[in-house]
Design an enzyme around this catalytic site. Structure first.
Site, PDB file in Angstrom:
ATOM      1  N   CYS A  11       1.037  -1.483  -0.164  1.00  0.00           N
ATOM      2  CA  CYS A  11       0.267   0.233  -0.231  1.00  0.00           C
ATOM      3  C   CYS A  11       1.625   1.207   0.087  1.00  0.00           C
ATOM      4  O   CYS A  11       1.384   1.341   0.698  1.00  0.00           O
ATOM      5  CB  CYS A  11      -0.466   0.149   1.115  1.00  0.00           C
ATOM      6  N   LYS A  22       1.723  -9.858  -0.481  1.00  0.00           N
ATOM      7  CA  LYS A  22       2.655  -8.939  -1.664  1.00  0.00           C
ATOM      8  C   LYS A  22       2.912  -7.367  -0.962  1.00  0.00           C
ATOM      9  O   LYS A  22       2.690  -6.902   0.057  1.00  0.00           O
ATOM     10  CB  LYS A  22       0.542  -8.636  -1.744  1.00  0.00           C
ATOM     11  N   ASN A  40       1.852  -8.678 -10.907  1.00  0.00           N
ATOM     12  CA  ASN A  40       0.696  -7.896 -10.513  1.00  0.00           C
ATOM     13  C   ASN A  40       1.070  -6.210 -11.311  1.00  0.00           C
ATOM     14  O   ASN A  40       2.239  -6.289 -10.779  1.00  0.00           O
ATOM     15  CB  ASN A  40       0.256  -7.541  -8.852  1.00  0.00           C
ATOM     16  N   GLY A  41       0.014  -6.273 -11.997  1.00  0.00           N
ATOM     17  CA  GLY A  41       0.748  -4.550 -12.958  1.00  0.00           C
ATOM     18  C   GLY A  41       0.305  -4.753 -14.086  1.00  0.00           C
ATOM     19  O   GLY A  41       0.525  -5.602 -14.535  1.00  0.00           O
ATOM     20  N   ASP A  42      -0.616  -3.929 -14.340  1.00  0.00           N
ATOM     21  CA  ASP A  42      -0.953  -3.825 -16.072  1.00  0.00           C
ATOM     22  C   ASP A  42      -1.587  -5.084 -16.752  1.00  0.00           C
ATOM     23  O   ASP A  42      -1.664  -5.864 -17.556  1.00  0.00           O
ATOM     24  CB  ASP A  42       0.086  -2.932 -16.827  1.00  0.00           C
ATOM     25  N   ARG A  87      -6.940  -2.712 -10.679  1.00  0.00           N
ATOM     26  CA  ARG A  87      -7.774  -2.304 -11.614  1.00  0.00           C
ATOM     27  C   ARG A  87      -8.225  -2.662 -12.994  1.00  0.00           C
ATOM     28  O   ARG A  87      -9.440  -2.625 -13.047  1.00  0.00           O
ATOM     29  CB  ARG A  87      -7.172  -1.225 -12.051  1.00  0.00           C
TER      30      ARG A  87
END
Length: 384
Positions: free
Chosen positions: A114, A156, A217-219, A242
């Site tokens: 975070c 994470k 994780n990411g995109d 997202r």
């Protein structure tokens, strides 16, 4: 999907302790989003691991009413996945023992990713791995507390605080030594927040360094992005955040992709409207109030309608609903045969922002080996 994409190696299931997760897809915890209702909506589309919203260890131990509601799971959710945020190893261990002894979850994830100021300025989230001894002590405490019940613990994290303070390989090795079942990497720094592109090469570097499963994780905006990530990095699975906002059917696409199939869901506006109605209904059921469910649903409207030719007045009205009847009336004004706007495929969704300063406790960067817990680090409430 291209023929070459279809020919890619199909990944196996993801082993987390005694749990086999297939497809190897994890829904990332998102504050105010990944509640019981949204998780059920996504689970109806395809398999995977669906994680609840992040809760703080202190709030859990103190049985904060809001936090206790946030850790509710549907009767058929298995494995039940819970993400904890903590800074104090003792409080974290107490929270994990509570989860284990009261059978509150089947899997525990620890949040070290975070980037928001209220978390990092207390030394938590993406800031914590910089204090390597404190990080290792916290992860060891969580794993030890979960071990008697065989509950797997994962972490994470992000690449680091910024490009000058990268921690992901060292932290991954420390987490592995502590006994975690897997490590997930959001391939951005805390400074990047949700800007720019994810550094998939960092995921590959971490995968080469660790023996435990590594999740990327990411995109991940489309199912084919997940296949490309695994092909490029060698990761054992993906974490999706997202990309599923306003698109719970992304999990159906991911299941198809990981099964080697080329079919993808491209719902027309009528089908999207049906999903919107289902989402609002599930929220009302979970919250116990139609008005509360509709109020909570409002933030999802723009994501569902992204790219569709729906006028501003109707969009605004949908984002102000107070009842399911009002929602039904407004959804009835949409053109049900309007095709899915394929021009939105592959585009970012949800939060996008610019890089920003990472707020840290005083002197945080000066001593990597201090394992002192910052004063007031533990938060007594959960959520965004």
């Amino acid at each position: 999907m291209t023929s070459s994409a279809a020919a890619r190696a199909v990944p196996g299931s993801l082993a987390l302790g005694g749990h086999q997760v297939w497809p190897p897809v994890v829904l990332a915890p998102m504050a105010g989003i990944t509640n019981v209702a949204f998780r059920q909506l996504c689970r109806e589309q395809g398999g995977g691991l669906y994680v609840c919203e992040m809760v703080t260890t202190r709030a859990l131990v103190e049985r904060n009413p809001r936090t206790m509601r946030m850790i509710a799971f549907g009767g058929d959710e298995r494995p039940r996945s819970l993400q904890l945020y903590g800074v104090d190893p003792e409080t974290t261990a107490a929270a994990v023992r509570m989860v284990v002894e009261e059978d509150l979850a089947d899997h525990i994830d620890l949040n070290f990713g975070c980037p928001v100021p209220k978390v990092t300025r207390k030394g938590g989230g993406a800031a914590l791995p910089w204090r390597r001894r404190l990080f290792a002590r916290l992860v060891r405490a969580a794993v030890a507390a979960a071990a008697p019940a065989g509950v797997p613990v994962t972490v994470k994290m992000r690449k680091g605080i910024d490009d000058d303070h990268l921690t992901y390989v060292e932290a991954g090795l420390a987490a592995q030594e502590a006994g975690v079942a897997a490590v997930a990497l959001h391939a951005r720094t805390a400074e990047q927040r949700y800007s720019g592109s994810a550094d998939w090469d960092a995921i590959a570097t971490l995968k080469q360094a660790l023996d435990v499963p590594v999740l990327g994780n990411g995109d991940i905006w489309e199912a084919d992005d997940a296949l490309r990530m695994l092909e490029r990095t060698g990761a054992d699975g993906v974490v999706v955040g997202r990309g599923c906002l306003g698109r719970p059917w992304l999990f159906a696409d991911l299941a198809a992709a990981f099964a080697g199939r080329s079919d993808r869901v491209l719902p027309d506006l009528g089908q999207v409207a049906g999903t919107m109605r289902r989402h609002a209904e599930l929220l009302a059921e979970w919250l116990g109030s139609e008005r509360d469910g509709c109020t909570d649903f409002r933030k999802h409207v723009a994501w569902y309608l992204k790219g569709f030719p729906v006028g501003g007045e109707l969009r605004r009205a949908l984002a102000m609903i107070n009842s399911l009847a009002e929602l039904d009336d407004l959804l009835g004004k949409l053109d049900p045969v309007e095709p899915f706007p394929t021009q939105t495929l592959g585009q970012p969704r949800g939060r996008t922002n610019s890089p920003g300063k990472v707020y840290l406790p005083d002197g945080w960067l000066s001593d990597r080996d201090s394992d002192v817990v910052p004063a007031g680090a533990e938060m007594d409430d959960s959520g965004g």
